[in-house]
Enzyme design. Structure first.
Site, PDB file in Angstrom:
ATOM      1  N   GLY A  10      11.846  24.208 -17.944  1.00  0.00           N
ATOM      2  CA  GLY A  10      11.727  23.569 -19.254  1.00  0.00           C
ATOM      3  C   GLY A  10      13.101  23.492 -19.922  1.00  0.00           C
ATOM      4  CD  GLN A  11      13.804  20.104 -24.554  1.00  0.00           C
ATOM      5  OE1 GLN A  11      14.799  19.493 -24.938  1.00  0.00           O
ATOM      6  NE2 GLN A  11      12.755  20.275 -25.328  1.00  0.00           N
ATOM      7  CG  ASP A  30       8.611  25.896 -10.778  1.00  0.00           C
ATOM      8  OD1 ASP A  30       7.931  26.574  -9.986  1.00  0.00           O
ATOM      9  OD2 ASP A  30       9.304  24.936 -10.420  1.00  0.00           O
ATOM     10  CB  ALA A  64       4.890  26.813 -24.082  1.00  0.00           C
ATOM     11  CE1 TYR A 103      13.234  31.956 -26.746  1.00  0.00           C
ATOM     12  CE2 TYR A 103      11.943  32.121 -24.715  1.00  0.00           C
ATOM     13  CZ  TYR A 103      13.106  32.358 -25.421  1.00  0.00           C
ATOM     14  OH  TYR A 103      14.146  32.999 -24.819  1.00  0.00           O
ATOM     15  CG  ASP A 106       8.145  24.190 -37.382  1.00  0.00           C
ATOM     16  OD1 ASP A 106       8.725  23.868 -36.336  1.00  0.00           O
ATOM     17  OD2 ASP A 106       7.474  23.378 -38.059  1.00  0.00           O
ATOM     18  CE1 TYR A 129       3.086  23.791 -28.526  1.00  0.00           C
ATOM     19  CE2 TYR A 129       3.748  23.362 -30.787  1.00  0.00           C
ATOM     20  CZ  TYR A 129       4.044  23.833 -29.525  1.00  0.00           C
ATOM     21  OH  TYR A 129       5.291  24.325 -29.261  1.00  0.00           O
ATOM     22  CE  LYS A 133       4.329  28.430 -28.556  1.00  0.00           C
ATOM     23  NZ  LYS A 133       4.835  28.771 -27.186  1.00  0.00           N
TER      24      LYS A 133
HETATM   25  P1  NDP Z   1       9.383  22.236 -22.386  1.00  0.00           P
HETATM   26  O1  NDP Z   1       8.171  21.374 -22.587  1.00  0.00           O
HETATM   27  O2  NDP Z   1      10.703  21.614 -22.129  1.00  0.00           O
HETATM   28  O3  NDP Z   1       9.109  23.279 -21.229  1.00  0.00           O
HETATM   29  C1  NDP Z   1       7.894  23.926 -21.090  1.00  0.00           C
HETATM   30  C2  NDP Z   1       7.804  24.416 -19.677  1.00  0.00           C
HETATM   31  O4  NDP Z   1       6.552  25.049 -19.533  1.00  0.00           O
HETATM   32  C3  NDP Z   1       7.868  23.287 -18.638  1.00  0.00           C
HETATM   33  O5  NDP Z   1       8.779  23.657 -17.622  1.00  0.00           O
HETATM   34  C4  NDP Z   1       6.457  23.217 -18.128  1.00  0.00           C
HETATM   35  O6  NDP Z   1       6.381  22.874 -16.774  1.00  0.00           O
HETATM   36  C5  NDP Z   1       6.020  24.646 -18.295  1.00  0.00           C
HETATM   37  N1  NDP Z   1       4.572  24.755 -18.242  1.00  0.00           N
HETATM   38  C6  NDP Z   1       3.645  24.015 -18.873  1.00  0.00           C
HETATM   39  N2  NDP Z   1       2.420  24.426 -18.516  1.00  0.00           N
HETATM   40  C7  NDP Z   1       2.597  25.439 -17.632  1.00  0.00           C
HETATM   41  C8  NDP Z   1       1.734  26.260 -16.896  1.00  0.00           C
HETATM   42  N3  NDP Z   1       0.405  26.144 -16.955  1.00  0.00           N
HETATM   43  N4  NDP Z   1       2.263  27.199 -16.099  1.00  0.00           N
HETATM   44  C9  NDP Z   1       3.597  27.344 -15.989  1.00  0.00           C
HETATM   45  N5  NDP Z   1       4.479  26.583 -16.649  1.00  0.00           N
HETATM   46  C10 NDP Z   1       3.967  25.644 -17.465  1.00  0.00           C
HETATM   47  O7  NDP Z   1       9.426  23.162 -23.667  1.00  0.00           O
HETATM   48  P2  NDP Z   1      10.692  23.801 -24.417  1.00  0.00           P
HETATM   49  O8  NDP Z   1      11.631  24.378 -23.444  1.00  0.00           O
HETATM   50  O9  NDP Z   1      11.166  22.817 -25.410  1.00  0.00           O
HETATM   51  O10 NDP Z   1       9.941  24.950 -25.216  1.00  0.00           O
HETATM   52  C11 NDP Z   1      10.209  26.341 -25.000  1.00  0.00           C
HETATM   53  C12 NDP Z   1       9.430  27.137 -26.016  1.00  0.00           C
HETATM   54  O11 NDP Z   1       9.794  26.743 -27.341  1.00  0.00           O
HETATM   55  C13 NDP Z   1       7.911  26.962 -25.930  1.00  0.00           C
HETATM   56  O12 NDP Z   1       7.300  28.192 -26.189  1.00  0.00           O
HETATM   57  C14 NDP Z   1       7.593  26.003 -27.073  1.00  0.00           C
HETATM   58  O13 NDP Z   1       6.276  26.179 -27.551  1.00  0.00           O
HETATM   59  C15 NDP Z   1       8.631  26.419 -28.089  1.00  0.00           C
HETATM   60  N6  NDP Z   1       8.990  25.374 -29.037  1.00  0.00           N
HETATM   61  C16 NDP Z   1       9.398  24.129 -28.601  1.00  0.00           C
HETATM   62  C17 NDP Z   1       9.718  23.154 -29.500  1.00  0.00           C
HETATM   63  C18 NDP Z   1      10.154  21.789 -29.046  1.00  0.00           C
HETATM   64  O14 NDP Z   1      10.519  20.969 -29.898  1.00  0.00           O
HETATM   65  N7  NDP Z   1      10.194  21.501 -27.750  1.00  0.00           N
HETATM   66  C19 NDP Z   1       9.668  23.388 -30.956  1.00  0.00           C
HETATM   67  C20 NDP Z   1       9.261  24.727 -31.304  1.00  0.00           C
HETATM   68  C21 NDP Z   1       8.938  25.674 -30.370  1.00  0.00           C
HETATM   69  P3  NDP Z   1       6.071  21.371 -16.333  1.00  0.00           P
HETATM   70  O15 NDP Z   1       7.312  20.600 -16.655  1.00  0.00           O
HETATM   71  O16 NDP Z   1       5.784  21.515 -14.887  1.00  0.00           O
HETATM   72  O17 NDP Z   1       4.897  20.925 -17.161  1.00  0.00           O
END
Ligand code: NDP
Length: 297
Positions: A10-11, A30, A64, A103, A106, A129, A133
Site C-alpha cells: 500500500g502507499q 501482502d 486496510a 493506522y 479522521d 469505512y 476503522k
Molecule cells: P492503500 O489503499 O494504499 O493500501 C492498503 C493496503 O491494504 C493495500 O496494499 C491493500 O492491498 C491492502 N489490503 C486491502 N485488503 C486487504 C486484505 N484483506 N488483506 C491484506 N491486505 C489488504 O492505503 P494507505 O497506505 O493509504 O493507508 C494506510 C493506512 O492509513 C490505512 O490504515 C488507512 O485506513 C489509513 N488512512 C488512509 C488514508 C488515505 O487517504 N489513503 C487517510 C486516512 C487514513 P491490495 O492493493 O491488494 O488491495
C-alpha cells in the site's frame, strides 16, 4: 528486533518497507501466502497462525480496507479487515508482549466544526469505512496490548493512486474541472507517516508509557480545491502541458458520493509533536517533492 509488516504494497506499507528496514529483521507481507505466512486480513485464522509462527516484537499494520465508497455496500468485508483483523493482531500482540502499530483516520469523527480534532474528542464516524476503522481502534485498546495508533488524513504517495495524481491526469484531459472547496484537511505523505513511525517506534521501545492514539498529519490546511490548484500550478511551472483553464470550486452537496465525507478533516498534532519531539513539515513541501518525483523534474 523482529518486525512483522502487513500491507507492504500500500502507499504507507511501501514506504514502511524503507523506513523500518534499518530497525531490525523485517518480515513484510501482502495478501499472498509466502513460505506458509499469510498476510490476508480477511483470513482471520491464517493471520493468527502467521503471527504465532513469526513471533514478532512489533506488528506494523499498514493493510486496510480503504475503498471508502465501496465500504457502504461491503460492510462485512470492511468490518472483517479493519475491525476483526485488528482485534486478532492486538490479541496476539498482547500475548507476545509485542507492540502493535496501526493506522486510522479522521473519518472516526463527525467532521463538524472547524477546530482541529484532538485525540480525546468524541468519535462519531461519518460513514461505514470510518465505523470499521473505529472498531479496529477500539479492539486494539480493549486488548491491552502496547500500541501506537496513528490517525492520519488525505494520504498520498508517488506510488499508488491518489487525489494529486488524479488531478494531474484530469488537468491534462479537460479544460474545466470542478473540485470540492468546503472540505478542509492536510495532505499527508506516506513517506512522512513511515518516517514518523520508525522514529516513534524507537522511542516507545524505551518508554512504553507512550502507548496510545496520536494524530499524524502534515502541518497547515487546505481544501481539495486549493490542493488541486497547488498541484496544477506547480505542474505548469515545471513545463507540463495541461489542457485545464479553470478549476471551479464546488460544494460537497454538488458532488454526491455513496459514502458521506467529513467537512472538517483537520487533525491537531500537538500530542505527537510534544511526546516524540517531532517537527511536522507543511503539506506543500511533501506535495512538491512527490510532484517532482512523478513529473521527473
Ligand atoms: P492503500 O489503499 O494504499 O493500501 C492498503 C493496503 O491494504 C493495500 O496494499 C491493500 O492491498 C491492502 N489490503 C486491502 N485488503 C486487504 C486484505 N484483506 N488483506 C491484506 N491486505 C489488504 O492505503 P494507505 O497506505 O493509504 O493507508 C494506510 C493506512 O492509513 C490505512 O490504515 C488507512 O485506513 C489509513 N488512512 C488512509 C488514508 C488515505 O487517504 N489513503 C487517510 C486516512 C487514513 P491490495 O492493493 O491488494 O488491495
Amino acid at each position: 528486533m523482529k518486525i512483522l509488516l502487513l500491507g507492504k504494497n500500500g502507499q504507507v506499507g511501501w514506504e514502511l518497507q524503507r523506513s523500518l528496514a534499518p530497525l531490525g529483521e523485517l518480515i513484510a507481507l501482502d495478501r499472498q501466502t509466502v513460505d506458509g505466512l499469510c498476510g490476508d486480513l480477511s483470513d482471520i485464522d491464517a493471520l493468527r497462525s502467521t503471527i504465532r509462527k513469526v513471533k514478532p516484537d512489533v506488528i506494523v499494520n499498514a493493510a486496510a480496507y480503504t475503498a471508502v465508497d465501496k465500504a457502504e455496500a461491503e460492510i462485512d468485508l470492511a468490518d472483517l479487515v479493519n475491525g476483526q483483523a485488528s482485534r486478532v493482531m492486538a490479541e496476539e500482540a498482547a500475548s507476545l508482549d509485542a507492540w502493535l502499530i496501526h493506522y486510522s483516520t479522521d473519518y472516526v469523527f463527525s467532521g463538524r466544526g472547524a477546530t482541529p480534532w484532538r485525540e480525546a474528542d468524541l468519535v462519531a464516524p461519518v460513514n461505514r469505512y470510518g465505523a470499521s476503522k473505529l472498531a479496529g481502534e477500539q479492539a486494539i485498546i480493549a486488548s491491552g496490548c502496547k500500541h501506537l495508533i496513528f490517525r492520519t488524513s488525505w494520504v498520498y504517495a508517488a506510488r499508488g493512486n491518489n487525489f494529486a495524481k488524479t488531478m494531474l491526469r484530469l488537468a491534462r484531459e479537460h479544460e474545466a474541472l470542478n473540485v470540492i472547496a468546503d472540505q478542509i484537511g492536510a495532505p499527508t505523505g506516506a513517506e512522512l507517516i513511515a518516517d514518523v513511525t520508525a522514529l516513534a517506534l524507537q522511542k516507545v521501545r524505551l518508554n512504553s508509557e507512550l502507548t496510545g492514539i496520536y494524530h499524524l498529519a502534515a502541518s497547515g490546511e487546505v481544501s481539495w480545491h486549493g490542493y488541486a490548484d497547488y498541484v496544477i500550478n506547480f505542474a505548469r511551472s515545471q513545463g507540463e502541458l495541461l489542457a485545464v483553464k479553470v478549476v471551479n470550486p464546488i460544494d460537497t452537496t454538488d458532488y454526491p458520493t455513496p459514502a458521506r465525507r467529513p467537512l472538517n478533516s483537520r487533525l491537531n498534532t500537538q500530542k505527537l509533536r510534544d511526546n516524540f519531539s517531532l517537527y511536522l513539515p507543511d503539506w506543500q513541501s511533501g506535495i512538491t517533492r512527490m510532484l517532482r518525483e512523478v513529473l521527473n523534474k
